[in-house]
Design a protein around this motif. Structure first.
Motif, mmCIF file in Angstrom:
data_model
loop_
_atom_site.group_PDB
_atom_site.id
_atom_site.type_symbol
_atom_site.label_atom_id
_atom_site.label_comp_id
_atom_site.label_asym_id
_atom_site.label_seq_id
_atom_site.Cartn_x
_atom_site.Cartn_y
_atom_site.Cartn_z
ATOM 1 N N LEU A 272 -2.002 -8.078 -52.611
ATOM 2 C CA LEU A 272 -2.185 -9.399 -53.202
ATOM 3 C C LEU A 272 -1.563 -9.509 -54.591
ATOM 4 O O LEU A 272 -1.507 -10.606 -55.160
ATOM 5 N N ASN A 273 -1.094 -8.391 -55.148
ATOM 6 C CA ASN A 273 -0.550 -8.401 -56.508
ATOM 7 C C ASN A 273 0.966 -8.548 -56.546
ATOM 8 O O ASN A 273 1.550 -8.658 -57.628
ATOM 9 N N ALA A 274 1.599 -8.513 -55.378
ATOM 10 C CA ALA A 274 3.050 -8.672 -55.303
ATOM 11 C C ALA A 274 3.387 -10.061 -54.750
ATOM 12 O O ALA A 274 2.492 -10.871 -54.488
ATOM 13 N N ASP A 275 4.666 -10.345 -54.583
ATOM 14 C CA ASP A 275 5.070 -11.599 -53.962
ATOM 15 C C ASP A 275 4.406 -11.716 -52.598
ATOM 16 O O ASP A 275 4.543 -10.825 -51.753
ATOM 17 N N ILE A 276 3.672 -12.793 -52.386
ATOM 18 C CA ILE A 276 2.790 -12.859 -51.223
ATOM 19 C C ILE A 276 3.557 -12.888 -49.907
ATOM 20 O O ILE A 276 3.124 -12.272 -48.920
ATOM 21 N N ILE A 277 4.690 -13.551 -49.859
ATOM 22 C CA ILE A 277 5.468 -13.579 -48.611
ATOM 23 C C ILE A 277 6.012 -12.186 -48.306
ATOM 24 O O ILE A 277 5.955 -11.714 -47.162
ATOM 25 N N GLN A 278 6.514 -11.506 -49.334
ATOM 26 C CA GLN A 278 6.999 -10.143 -49.144
ATOM 27 C C GLN A 278 5.868 -9.222 -48.696
ATOM 28 O O GLN A 278 6.065 -8.340 -47.858
ATOM 29 N N SER A 279 4.680 -9.443 -49.234
ATOM 30 C CA SER A 279 3.532 -8.594 -48.883
ATOM 31 C C SER A 279 3.105 -8.811 -47.436
ATOM 32 O O SER A 279 2.786 -7.854 -46.720
ATOM 33 N N ILE A 280 3.068 -10.069 -47.009
ATOM 34 C CA ILE A 280 2.709 -10.355 -45.616
ATOM 35 C C ILE A 280 3.746 -9.743 -44.686
ATOM 36 O O ILE A 280 3.405 -9.089 -43.681
ATOM 37 N N ALA A 281 5.030 -9.926 -45.029
ATOM 38 C CA ALA A 281 6.102 -9.342 -44.225
ATOM 39 C C ALA A 281 5.987 -7.825 -44.200
ATOM 40 O O ALA A 281 6.212 -7.188 -43.167
ATOM 41 N N GLY A 282 5.617 -7.245 -45.335
ATOM 42 C CA GLY A 282 5.475 -5.793 -45.408
ATOM 43 C C GLY A 282 4.401 -5.261 -44.490
ATOM 44 O O GLY A 282 4.567 -4.208 -43.861
ATOM 45 N N ARG A 283 3.315 -5.987 -44.383
ATOM 46 C CA ARG A 283 2.240 -5.536 -43.493
ATOM 47 C C ARG A 283 2.706 -5.490 -42.045
ATOM 48 O O ARG A 283 2.419 -4.541 -41.307
ATOM 49 N N TYR A 284 3.431 -6.498 -41.598
ATOM 50 C CA TYR A 284 3.891 -6.526 -40.211
ATOM 51 C C TYR A 284 5.043 -5.555 -39.967
ATOM 52 O O TYR A 284 5.287 -5.154 -38.828
ATOM 53 N N SER A 285 5.740 -5.159 -41.030
ATOM 54 C CA SER A 285 6.806 -4.163 -40.888
ATOM 55 C C SER A 285 6.249 -2.745 -40.843
ATOM 56 O O SER A 285 6.802 -1.870 -40.172
ATOM 57 N N GLU A 286 5.146 -2.523 -41.566
ATOM 58 C CA GLU A 286 4.662 -1.155 -41.764
ATOM 59 C C GLU A 286 3.472 -0.771 -40.891
ATOM 60 O O GLU A 286 3.159 0.415 -40.784
ATOM 61 N N ARG A 287 2.798 -1.725 -40.279
ATOM 62 C CA ARG A 287 1.665 -1.375 -39.414
ATOM 63 C C ARG A 287 2.157 -0.567 -38.217
ATOM 64 O O ARG A 287 3.354 -0.553 -37.897
ATOM 65 N N VAL A 288 1.242 0.106 -37.552
ATOM 66 C CA VAL A 288 1.606 0.921 -36.402
ATOM 67 C C VAL A 288 2.239 0.047 -35.323
ATOM 68 O O VAL A 288 1.698 -1.005 -34.968
ATOM 69 N N VAL A 289 3.374 0.468 -34.820
ATOM 70 C CA VAL A 289 4.118 -0.365 -33.884
ATOM 71 C C VAL A 289 3.533 -0.304 -32.479
ATOM 72 O O VAL A 289 2.800 0.613 -32.122
ATOM 73 N N CYS A 290 3.882 -1.304 -31.671
ATOM 74 C CA CYS A 290 3.609 -1.291 -30.241
ATOM 75 C C CYS A 290 4.933 -0.977 -29.536
ATOM 76 O O CYS A 290 5.970 -0.887 -30.190
ATOM 77 N N PRO A 291 4.955 -0.812 -28.212
ATOM 78 C CA PRO A 291 6.198 -0.453 -27.531
ATOM 79 C C PRO A 291 7.311 -1.491 -27.640
ATOM 80 O O PRO A 291 8.463 -1.173 -27.361
ATOM 81 N N ALA A 292 6.976 -2.726 -28.041
ATOM 82 C CA ALA A 292 8.002 -3.758 -28.166
ATOM 83 C C ALA A 292 8.753 -3.673 -29.492
ATOM 84 O O ALA A 292 9.701 -4.413 -29.704
#
Length: 371
Positions: A272-292
């Motif tokens: 929440l302390n960084a650019d919020i759009i970049q942070s949201i994007a970062g979460r979806y980039s870095e979370r554990v992936v699925c097979p897709a």
């Protein structure tokens, strides 16, 4: 733990809950597929995200889909064509497996569920360019939601929504941790109900209910004795609470999972302390992936081995939707990695309904007896 009654009812009646919520509050309901949908944006727009699970009894969908499509895709389309999702104001399709992508095309032409948004997320997530592209996708999704709902989403709206989701995910993770520490404290089918309800409830109400339930669960944690052989479940989605009952009745205890409708839903936080759009994007980039998605050759197998070890599981049960190619492609190497660590596993294919209940009960009993 009276909250359980609410979670159970919503999990069993998600459509009725959404209709009643819309009638009482006038809130917009936005359907979505897949845990890669940026729910934070939907909530920031003042709408309620609604996870589409599908239904059994396929009839109308067969005219548009091959019989070898998975039961999630066929059941969801059946729900839309039969009018079961007529309360939706729109539907969001993230870029996931081939079946969901093609369902989006069929849905756009044939279903009457409001606006239609495709969120074309990157597939390869371990490069710098993919992270930049992910942020651009989030920005475009914000514009699409604003246009579709006739609202303006500010940075403060996004930050408030992200903060809410951080708390929701933290509570869900804590409930899982308490369950792992002592599986007797809550039945697996009830944990399934909590996760499923979390994907359709109005999120402010959900946050309050999760906070209350977590406190009650902490008080109960030391009052019951652990039982059953500890197992981890792995796969895509599991919308069959009877599966959990069969495992427990056979002498097992589900201590964690690697499901999209499970731990992958709440994994990862938003800065929440960084650019919020970049942070949201970062979460979806870095979370554990699925097979897709792709972030290396072996991260999914390594993650599953870690889950099993961290939770002292004696075995892993793979539950795959029949005809789910992405999970089937990953299975051989994941099983091999478990074998190398001396962790037994079992594979079972499931459908939206459970016609092979007897077969699963027999195989599950034999597997647990072997552990």
């Amino acid at each position: 733990m009276n909250n359980l009654d609410l979670f159970r009812w919503i999990a069993n009646n998600p459509d009725s809950y959404a209709r009643e919520l819309k009638k009482k509050t006038g809130r917009k309901i936005v359907g979505y597929f897949c845990s890669y949908t940026p729910e934070e944006v939907i909530v920031a727009a003042g709408a309620v995200p609604f996870r589409i699970f599908g239904r059994g009894g396929i009839a109308l969908a067969d005219a548009h889909l091959q019989a070898y499509s998975c039961s999630l895709v066929r059941g969801a389309l059946e729900d839309a064509l039969s009018g079961g999702l007529d309360f939706l104001d729109g539907v969001v399709f993230p870029h996931t497996c081939d079946s969901i992508q093609r369902l989006s095309d069929i849905w756009r032409i044939n279903a009457s569920t409001g606006f239609h948004i495709d969120v074309v997320l990157p597939v390869k997530l371990d490069t710098r360019s993919s992270k930049e592209y992910m942020a651009d996708v989030i920005k475009k999704f914000i514009r699409d939601i604003e246009k579709s709902l006739g609202v303006v989403i500010t940075a403060d709206d996004l930050k408030a929504s992200a903060d809410k989701y951080n708390q929701i995910r933290a509570y869900l993770k804590r409930i899982y941790e308490i369950r792992s520490e002592n599986p007797a404290v809550i039945r697996s089918s009830d944990l399934h109900a909590i996760i499923k309800a979390s994907m359709v409830m109005e999120r402010d109400i959900l946050l309050k209910e999760l906070a209350s339930f977590t406190e009650d669960l902490k008080k109960e944690a030391g009052k019951r004795m652990e039982r059953g052989k500890r197992v981890v479940l792995a796969g895509g989605i599991c919308n069959l609470p009877d599966i959990y009952s069969i495992i427990e009745d056979s002498g097992g205890a589900v201590v964690w999972d690697d499901f999209c409708t499970g731990s992958r839903y709440f994994q990862g936080g938003i800065d929440l302390n960084a650019d919020i759009i970049q942070s949201i994007a970062g979460r979806y980039s870095e979370r554990v992936v699925c097979p897709a998605k792709h972030s290396g050759l072996f991260p999914r197998g390594e993650h599953l081995v870690k889950i099993a070890k961290d939770n002292n599981a004696k075995g892993v049960i793979f539950l795959f939707l029949k005809f789910c190619d992405p999970h089937s492609f990953d299975y051989p190497y994941m099983k091999e990695m478990l074998d190398k660590e001396g962790i037994p596993s079992m594979l079972f294919e499931i459908e939206e309904q459970l016609p092979s209940e007897g077969q699963f009960k027999t195989r599950c009993g034999a597997f647990l007896e072997m552990l």
